[in-house]
Design an enzyme around this catalytic site. Structure first.
Site, PDB file in Angstrom:
ATOM      1  N   SER A 114     -17.408  -5.174  -6.207  1.00 43.90           N
ATOM      2  CA  SER A 114     -16.656  -4.788  -5.005  1.00 43.90           C
ATOM      3  C   SER A 114     -17.495  -3.876  -4.129  1.00 43.90           C
ATOM      4  CB  SER A 114     -15.372  -4.059  -5.411  1.00 43.90           C
ATOM      5  OG  SER A 114     -15.684  -2.809  -6.009  1.00 43.90           O
ATOM      6  N   GLY A 115     -16.955  -3.546  -2.949  1.00 44.50           N
ATOM      7  CA  GLY A 115     -17.659  -2.625  -2.060  1.00 44.50           C
ATOM      8  C   GLY A 115     -17.861  -1.259  -2.688  1.00 44.50           C
ATOM      9  N   TRP A 124      -6.861   8.720  -4.879  1.00 39.31           N
ATOM     10  CA  TRP A 124      -6.518   8.092  -3.608  1.00 39.31           C
ATOM     11  C   TRP A 124      -7.247   8.871  -2.514  1.00 39.31           C
ATOM     12  CZ3 TRP A 124      -1.132   8.308  -0.817  1.00 39.31           C
ATOM     13  CH2 TRP A 124      -1.115   7.351   0.213  1.00 39.31           C
ATOM     14  N   LEU A 125      -8.143   8.184  -1.808  1.00 41.79           N
ATOM     15  CA  LEU A 125      -8.963   8.852  -0.803  1.00 41.79           C
ATOM     16  C   LEU A 125      -8.111   9.497   0.280  1.00 41.79           C
ATOM     17  CD1 LEU A 125     -11.879   9.436   0.150  1.00 41.79           C
ATOM     18  CD2 LEU A 125     -11.750   7.314   1.485  1.00 41.79           C
ATOM     19  N   ASN A 164     -15.165   3.201   1.571  1.00 40.12           N
ATOM     20  CA  ASN A 164     -15.790   2.887   0.283  1.00 40.12           C
ATOM     21  C   ASN A 164     -16.867   3.877  -0.169  1.00 40.12           C
ATOM     22  OD1 ASN A 164     -14.118   0.692   0.017  1.00 40.12           O
ATOM     23  ND2 ASN A 164     -15.641  -0.832   0.536  1.00 40.12           N
ATOM     24  N   ARG A 211     -15.460  -9.815 -13.565  1.00 43.51           N
ATOM     25  CA  ARG A 211     -14.466 -10.719 -14.155  1.00 43.51           C
ATOM     26  C   ARG A 211     -14.912 -12.174 -14.191  1.00 43.51           C
ATOM     27  NH1 ARG A 211      -8.865  -9.278 -11.262  1.00 43.51           N
ATOM     28  NH2 ARG A 211     -10.179  -8.882  -9.444  1.00 43.51           N
ATOM     29  N   GLY A 229      -7.277   1.522  -8.082  1.00 46.51           N
ATOM     30  CA  GLY A 229      -6.811   0.257  -7.518  1.00 46.51           C
ATOM     31  C   GLY A 229      -6.186  -0.621  -8.582  1.00 46.51           C
ATOM     32  N   MET A 286      -6.472  -4.501  -8.635  1.00 43.45           N
ATOM     33  CA  MET A 286      -6.841  -5.833  -8.158  1.00 43.45           C
ATOM     34  C   MET A 286      -6.149  -6.945  -8.942  1.00 43.45           C
ATOM     35  SD  MET A 286     -10.897  -5.460  -7.317  1.00 43.45           S
ATOM     36  CE  MET A 286     -11.462  -4.415  -5.972  1.00 43.45           C
ATOM     37  N   TYR A 332       0.833  -1.203   0.000  1.00 45.17           N
ATOM     38  CA  TYR A 332       0.000   0.000   0.000  1.00 45.17           C
ATOM     39  C   TYR A 332       0.867   1.252   0.000  1.00 45.17           C
ATOM     40  CZ  TYR A 332      -4.196   2.773   0.869  1.00 45.17           C
ATOM     41  OH  TYR A 332      -5.238   3.677   0.752  1.00 45.17           O
TER      42      TYR A 332
END
Length: 325
Positions: free
Chosen positions: A151-152, A263-264, A124, A173, A238, A240, A53
């Site tokens: 996703s969330g 990016w939060l 989220n 996916r 992101g 994933m 991260y």
């Protein structure tokens, strides 16, 4: 009392974290003791355990960046909270614990509502809200395309888009994820692939798509880029797939598509308190009223933190994994 602590980081996230005893002193002056009711395990938490991260706490560390709890005790001088009150925990305070002491000034009072849904308020929902508002000036009736739609963030984005009058193209996916995304209210759900743009045009009648939202990276980024209209904006938040974003020069050169990042954590650093309260004020009301929610795949207690992290890191789950200490 327990805390989920890790002394090191490694490629298998569940291997580095363990539940260990927690000794918590009485709250000091200006502090509040909070019993943690629920705390989610987000993809960013998993990446923090592996060291991948963008912002890593010093070791040893306690896992968890968000959650919700009830006030158990008040330190000296605290008069703006009462025992039994539901509160939002401070971002990044290590929420995978039975209880914690936190500065009263960092706590946000919440209405009494489902603690599992309230626990996911900090990461989220604001990510989904800001992705829809910060990059393209969308109007009711406009289309938005996203991958990782199961996703969330994907779930919240579908719901918020519908509340704002937008239509969503939702890319997943695997075939088994389609039904869940359709149940969330996704207008169109498609499985990712190299012919995604062709299928999007056929399904929407050639509608203009000006905003794309990517959480996967790799060739999936290019698949989304190919669906966008001239001058469209593609926002990545992101990876994933574990792969860097790939975009064909034809999207950049011939259709002037722009690739941005979000990016939060950086938004939190730059946004004013008034801007933050505007976003969270709307989201709290929607969650408390039941108008905004997301699927919960499973809950775990702290004793089973390794199982919980393994489940959260799995790509086959359907919904969020939460700790209920």
């Amino acid at each position: 009392m327990l805390k989920a602590e890790y002394q090191q980081r490694g490629p298998v996230p569940q291997d580095v974290i363990s539940a260990v005893p927690l000794q918590l002193p009485e709250p000091a002056a200006g502090q509040v003791r909070v019993k943690v009711l629920a705390a989610p395990i987000n993809p960013s938490d998993v990446l923090t355990l592996t060291g991948a991260y963008g912002m890593l706490p010093p070791l040893p560390a306690v896992g968890g960046n968000e959650g919700v709890g009830k006030v158990e005790a008040l330190g000296e001088g605290v008069s703006n909270f009462k025992v039994g009150q539901t509160v939002l925990l401070p971002v990044g305070c290590g929420t995978w614990v039975t209880a914690l002491n936190a500065p009263a000034e960092k706590l946000i009072p919440l209405p009494d509502a489902d603690p599992l849904q309230l626990a996911m308020l900090t990461v989220n929902p604001p990510t989904a809200s800001l992705l829809l508002s910060e990059f393209v000036d969308l109007k009711p009736g406009d289309w938005v395309i996203q991958n990782a739609a199961n996703s969330g963030v994907g779930s919240y984005l579908i719901q918020l888009a519908k509340l704002r009058g937008f239509k969503t193209i939702n890319v997943v996916r695997r075939d088994s994820a389609i039904a869940g995304v359709e149940a969330e209210g996704g207008d169109l759900v498609l499985v990712d692939g190299p012919d995604l743009a062709k299928r999007v045009r056929a399904a929407t009648g050639g509608a203009e798509v000006r905003l794309g939202i990517d959480a996967v990276g790799g060739v999936s980024t290019d698949n989304l880029a190919a669906t966008l209209a001239n001058g469209g904006v593609l926002v990545n938040y992101g990876m994933m797939s574990g792969q860097s974003c790939q975009v064909s020069p034809s999207s950049f050169v011939f259709r002037d598509v722009t690739l941005r990042g979000f990016w939060l954590a950086k938004w939190f650093q730059q946004a004013s308190p008034a801007q933050q309260m505007k976003v969270f004020g709307e989201l709290v009301q929607l969650i408390a009223s039941g108008k905004l929610k997301t699927r919960v795949a499973a809950t775990y207690d702290l004793e089973h933190i390794k199982d919980a992290v393994a489940a959260a890191a799995s790509g086959e789950r359907d919904g969020k994994i939460l700790l209920v200490p």
